[in-house]
Motif scaffolding. Sequence first.
Motif, short mmCIF file in Angstrom:
data_model
loop_
_atom_site.label_atom_id
_atom_site.label_comp_id
_atom_site.label_asym_id
_atom_site.label_seq_id
_atom_site.Cartn_x
_atom_site.Cartn_y
_atom_site.Cartn_z
N LEU A 1 -37.79 -94.83 98.27
CA LEU A 1 -38.55 -93.60 98.03
C LEU A 1 -37.78 -92.38 98.50
O LEU A 1 -37.86 -91.31 97.89
N PRO B 1 -40.33 -88.32 99.82
CA PRO B 1 -41.37 -88.04 100.82
C PRO B 1 -40.85 -87.11 101.92
O PRO B 1 -39.65 -87.09 102.22
N GLU C 1 -44.30 -88.01 106.19
CA GLU C 1 -44.75 -89.13 105.36
C GLU C 1 -43.92 -90.38 105.63
O GLU C 1 -44.45 -91.49 105.66
N MET D 1 -45.37 -93.90 106.73
CA MET D 1 -45.14 -95.11 105.94
C MET D 1 -44.49 -96.21 106.78
O MET D 1 -44.82 -97.38 106.64
N ARG E 1 -48.04 -95.24 97.75
CA ARG E 1 -46.85 -94.49 97.30
C ARG E 1 -45.89 -95.40 96.54
O ARG E 1 -45.32 -95.00 95.52
N TRP E 2 -45.70 -96.62 97.01
CA TRP E 2 -44.80 -97.56 96.36
C TRP E 2 -45.34 -97.95 94.98
O TRP E 2 -44.59 -98.00 94.00
N GLU F 1 -47.27 -96.16 93.04
CA GLU F 1 -47.08 -95.00 92.17
C GLU F 1 -45.63 -94.91 91.70
O GLU F 1 -45.36 -94.65 90.53
N TRP F 2 -44.70 -95.13 92.62
CA TRP F 2 -43.28 -95.07 92.29
C TRP F 2 -42.92 -96.14 91.26
O TRP F 2 -42.20 -95.86 90.30
#
Length: 107
Positions: A39, A49, A53, A57, A66-67, A69-70
């Motif tokens: 990320l 990020p 963040e 994380m 977040r992962w 979404e990525w």
Amino acid sequence: MQLQIKKLLREKRLEDIVDRNLNSYNSKEVETILQVAMLCTQSSPEDRPRMAEVVSMLQGVGLAVRWAEWEQLEEASIQEFSLMSHKFIWAEDSTHDQEAIQLSQAR
């Protein structure tokens, strides 16, 4: 390099990433660190990020979302690139409407 790490993460082959001299390690921690690293190394700085963040994380807060979404964005990007490649190849191979292209004047 990112593609290799992503593949190893997907296949859960963390032993191929971790130093062989380590006698033991926590595979969940390795996976977390690699996901955060991926990320943080995105090509666009706006997508990376912020440090706060990153700290969260690494502590286990918000990484899963977040992962995910990525990964969705990566998949969409790969599909878009694939579609563009096919369109480009089709355009090169096609003779459709080649006769319709005319120069405006003699050159």
